[in-house]
Design a protein around this motif. Sequence first.
Motif, PDB file in Angstrom:
ATOM      1  N   ASP A  30      26.913 -66.478  39.732  1.00 19.02           N
ATOM      2  CA  ASP A  30      27.116 -65.151  40.316  1.00 19.02           C
ATOM      3  C   ASP A  30      28.446 -64.556  39.868  1.00 19.02           C
ATOM      4  O   ASP A  30      28.942 -63.597  40.457  1.00 19.02           O
TER       5      ASP A  30
ATOM      6  N   ALA B 208      31.092 -62.308  37.916  1.00 17.30           N
ATOM      7  CA  ALA B 208      30.968 -60.904  37.517  1.00 17.30           C
ATOM      8  C   ALA B 208      30.944 -60.742  36.004  1.00 17.30           C
ATOM      9  O   ALA B 208      30.294 -59.829  35.487  1.00 17.30           O
ATOM     10  N   ASP B 209      31.657 -61.593  35.283  1.00 17.79           N
ATOM     11  CA  ASP B 209      31.710 -61.488  33.832  1.00 17.79           C
ATOM     12  C   ASP B 209      31.992 -62.871  33.240  1.00 17.79           C
ATOM     13  O   ASP B 209      32.200 -63.851  33.969  1.00 17.79           O
TER      14      ASP B 209
END
Length: 304
Positions: A56, A58-59
């Motif tokens: 999960d 973000a990047d």
Amino acid sequence: MSRNSHTPRIFRCTVGVPGQGRIQQQSRRRAEQAFVTGILTSHVDFEHARPWGLTDAADFDSYLLDTAVLLGEAQQAYGSVRARMFHPGDFADFCLLHHLDPAAPAARERYLLNPALRTQLLPYQGEELSGDFIPRLVRARESGLTMCHVDLLLGGGLLAGAGGGQGAAREVPDARVRSAFQRGGELFRRMLVGAGCGAYEFRCAVEAPGGRLTADARILHWEDGAVRLNDEDLDLVCAVFCAGLALELPGVAVLRGSQGGAGSCGEYRQVAWAWQSTGFDWAPASLNLGEIAARPGFGLGSVC
């Protein structure tokens, strides 16, 4: 190793229960157990894997930080920590072949523990992921595919029964193949001994059915005779030589780099030696590799 201060996000490229929860649940019983994980190695692979819910984060940069934390926790809790490149294309093909849902944790477990791919596993010992470890994971995948090709050519005689893990090829179960593997290792040893101290790059290639087999290695040869190179590179070089010797396949090898050391008053010279095989034995040869002209190497029979 880089660490962040927050609790790591769940990372579901691991075997069994994902993330920190898995590390905390059974920490008292893990001293002799191995922790196995897959690591996405590029921004592109991270984006391709997003639909499967592997993380999960973000990047990709956040993903690497989370993964570093997870590996650090695993080092404290497990007897050993091993990792391999999580290749989205390989994973998708694996799921298609075995009729698996790529978003299911069970599919990732089967992919990571697939015996045919265990030659891609590397021990993790606290290295920076963004340093040399991720490039090693990428090379280990490529090397693992070559090892499987060699094993297929040798009728399963290279890896069968050897456990399929790091360094497994050094305990080759087939006597005929084991002899060729040992001869390949001795061939490589003589090349390095004859070269003397220095920093070198080595490359060998054998023309085989189904495609060329290649192996590369970076080598530091110290003045006291110690040689430093990655275990997986040594295994692959020996395996490629093994295939050539066992099946009498033609091949070439080049050792080039900077020869010398502090004991020679800091004098270094650029060298490039080449050897060639018509299928049975290796002898000095001249080769032109692009801008590199490799002169005939020394006779390997003269090296003790």
